[in-house]
Design a protein around this motif. Structure first.
Motif, short mmCIF file in Angstrom:
data_model
loop_
_atom_site.label_atom_id
_atom_site.label_comp_id
_atom_site.label_asym_id
_atom_site.label_seq_id
_atom_site.Cartn_x
_atom_site.Cartn_y
_atom_site.Cartn_z
N SER A 89 -0.05 0.98 8.58
CA SER A 89 1.25 0.21 8.77
C SER A 89 2.18 0.39 9.70
O SER A 89 2.78 -0.75 10.34
N SER A 135 -2.62 4.94 4.90
CA SER A 135 -2.10 3.63 4.85
C SER A 135 -0.69 3.48 5.73
O SER A 135 -0.49 2.42 6.43
N ASP A 150 0.71 -1.15 -0.01
CA ASP A 150 0.15 -0.13 0.04
C ASP A 150 0.82 1.23 -0.10
O ASP A 150 0.38 2.25 -0.18
#
Length: 121
Positions: A69, A65, A28
């Protein structure tokens, strides 16, 4: 949009490179520029240290994202490290990956600009 990511309490120097590898492997984040560096260059050294991860994002979706993450990496660690994301003068501490925490991080960092006004979330 540029952000810097730091990990405090990383005395053995493995957390930042580990997080860097995690982020660069995240599909991503493939369109983002992710690099290792040092927040302050040290004179008379052969290159930058590995105290900091710099990330250049193209849009708000990439910011979401990145937040997810980083939170997932933090949760995968045996000892939960303190992770900070900084944009301009706004600092956000990553505590968990709950939707509420991610939303707060996105709001704070999305509203931030690259000026030097200090703000901590």
């Amino acid at each position: 949009m540029r952000l810097d990511i730091s990990v405090t309490g990383d005395e053995d120097g493995v957390a930042v490179p580990s997080l860097y590898r995690w982020l660069t492997a995240d599909q991503d984040l493939k369109g983002c520029v992710i690099s290792l560096g040092d927040d302050e260059p040290v004179a008379n050294t052969m290159g930058p240290g590995l105290d900091l991860i710099s990330v250049v994002l193209g849009n708000g979706i990439a910011l979401g994202s990145l937040a997810i993450s980083v939170a997932n990496w933090r949760e995968s660690r045996a000892r939960l490290p303190e992770v900070r994301l900084v944009r301009g003068g706004t600092t956000v501490e990553v505590r968990d990956g709950t939707p509420q925490q991610v939303q707060r991080m996105l709001e704070a960092l999305g509203e931030a600009d690259d000026s030097a006004s200090d703000r901590e979330v």
